[in-house]
Design a protein around this motif. Structure first.
Motif, PDB file in Angstrom:
ATOM      1  N   TYR A   1      93.514  56.974  65.232  1.00 41.78           N
ATOM      2  CA  TYR A   1      94.188  57.631  64.117  1.00 41.78           C
ATOM      3  C   TYR A   1      93.271  58.715  63.548  1.00 41.78           C
ATOM      4  N   ASP A   2      93.819  59.931  63.469  1.00 40.49           N
ATOM      5  CA  ASP A   2      93.072  61.066  62.928  1.00 40.49           C
ATOM      6  C   ASP A   2      93.776  61.592  61.683  1.00 40.49           C
TER       7      ASP A   2
ATOM      8  N   LEU B   1      92.372  67.141  68.860  1.00 45.75           N
ATOM      9  CA  LEU B   1      91.847  65.859  68.396  1.00 45.75           C
ATOM     10  C   LEU B   1      91.215  65.189  69.607  1.00 45.75           C
ATOM     11  N   PRO B   2      89.882  65.193  69.686  1.00 44.86           N
ATOM     12  CA  PRO B   2      89.218  64.755  70.921  1.00 44.86           C
ATOM     13  C   PRO B   2      89.244  63.251  71.119  1.00 44.86           C
TER      14      PRO B   2
ATOM     15  N   VAL C   1      98.522  61.996  59.206  1.00 43.47           N
ATOM     16  CA  VAL C   1      97.759  61.095  60.065  1.00 43.47           C
ATOM     17  C   VAL C   1      98.422  61.120  61.437  1.00 43.47           C
ATOM     18  N   VAL C   2      97.657  61.435  62.460  1.00 40.48           N
ATOM     19  CA  VAL C   2      98.165  61.524  63.829  1.00 40.48           C
ATOM     20  C   VAL C   2      97.711  60.296  64.607  1.00 40.48           C
TER      21      VAL C   2
ATOM     22  N   VAL D   1      93.071  59.745  75.453  1.00 42.20           N
ATOM     23  CA  VAL D   1      93.585  61.080  75.763  1.00 42.20           C
ATOM     24  C   VAL D   1      93.436  61.981  74.537  1.00 42.20           C
ATOM     25  N   ALA D   2      92.981  63.202  74.763  1.00 51.15           N
ATOM     26  CA  ALA D   2      92.899  64.168  73.670  1.00 51.15           C
ATOM     27  C   ALA D   2      94.300  64.622  73.269  1.00 51.15           C
TER      28      ALA D   2
END
Length: 237
Positions: free
Chosen positions: A72-73, A229-230, A186-187, A193-194
Motif C-alpha cells: 500500500y502506497d 510506485l516501485p 492509497v494505492v 510488481v511496480a
C-alpha cells in the motif's frame, strides 16, 4: 492511527495564449496581460510500512496480513487554478490511471482509498494525512496555500476501488475555482510488481464578459504527470 506529512510539491504550469487584439483602423496587436493558468503538482508517494505505524496495532496487523501479497502506497496529488482578466474556471477534472508494469496473476493495482470523496465546505490547507486500521484515508484536508475564509466550490471523487479514479470540481455562482487544491489516495499494488501511474488535469474556462450566456471552452493545454510506485525492497535482518 498513522499520520503522514510530506514536503511541498513542485508544480508545472500551463497558460492560455493571449489572442491578438485588433484596434479600429490598425493591425492586430498583442497586449501584455496576465494569462489564466492551471498547474499540476508532481505526484508524491510513500510506502506504508508496518514498521512505521506509530503504535497503531490494528493498522500494523492489517499490513502484516497483506504482507507478501499486496503493498500500500500513499500518493498525494495537487493542482492550482489562476484565473485572470475576468475569466472563470467553471469545471475541472483530475484523472488518474493505474496499471502494473508487467502482467500480474493477482488483482491489478487500484485506488484502495481516495480523499476527498464529496465536499463543498470551507477548506483549509493541510499537508498531513491520517489512516485508519485498514489503510483507508480517515482525514485529508484540501485547500488553498493560506487559510481562507470562504471557498464554496464543490468537489466529488469517483471510482474508488478502481484503476481509474478521478475527481470533478465545479464552481458555483458565488465562488469560482481559484488557488491550490490537494487530493489524496492509497494505492494497493501486487507486492512484486511496480505500479505505473498517470495523472491528467482538464479544465473548462469561460469569459465573464457575457453576463448571462458565458462562452465556455476547454483549456488550451492539459498538463499531465507520471509516477512509479516501485517494488518494495526486501529488508534483511
Amino acid at each position: 492511527m498513522l499520520s503522514i506529512e510530506l514536503p511541498e510539491a513542485t508544480y508545472r504550469r500551463m497558460e492560455l495564449v493571449s489572442e491578438p487584439r485588433i484596434e479600429k483602423g490598425g493591425a492586430a496587436e498583442t497586449f501584455s496581460v496576465p494569462s489564466s493558468f492551471i498547474e499540476l503538482s508532481d505526484p508524491q508517494h510513500l510506502l506504508l510500512q508496518k514498521t512505521a505505524v506509530d503504535g497503531d496495532k490494528e493498522l500494523e496487523a492489517f499490513l502484516t496480513a497483506n504482507d507478501g501479497l499486496y503493498r500500500y502506497d500513499y500518493v498525494r496529488l495537487g493542482c492550482s487554478f489562476g484565473p485572470q482578466n475576468g475569466e472563470r474556471f467553471e469545471k475541472a477534472w483530475l484523472k488518474v490511471e493505474l496499471k502494473a508494469s508487467t502482467p500480474v496473476a493477482v488483482d491489478p493495482p487500484m485506488a484502495w482509498s481516495i480523499s476527498p470523496v464529496d465536499t463543498s465546505q470551507e477548506l483549509e490547507e493541510s499537508t498531513s494525512t491520517k489512516f485508519g486500521s485498514t489503510a483507508k484515508l480517515l482525514s485529508a484536508e484540501i485547500g488553498s496555500s493560506t487559510k481562507i475564509a470562504k471557498k464554496l466550490y464543490s468537489m466529488k471523487g469517483y471510482r474508488e476501488g478502481k484503476a481509474n479514479p478521478f475527481w470533478e470540481l465545479y464552481s458555483n455562482q458565488a465562488d469560482a475555482l481559484d488557488g491550490i487544491v490537494r487530493f489524496h489516495m492509497v494505492v494497493r499494488s501486487p507486492v512484486a510488481v511496480a505500479t505505473l501511474g498517470a495523472v491528467r488535469l482538464e479544465a473548462v474556462i469561460s469569459n465573464r464578459s457575457y453576463v448571462i450566456f458565458r462562452e465556455q471552452r476547454p483549456f488550451d493545454e492539459t498538463p499531465s504527470a507520471e509516477f512509479v510506485l516501485p517494488v518494495r525492497r526486501a529488508v534483511l535482518g
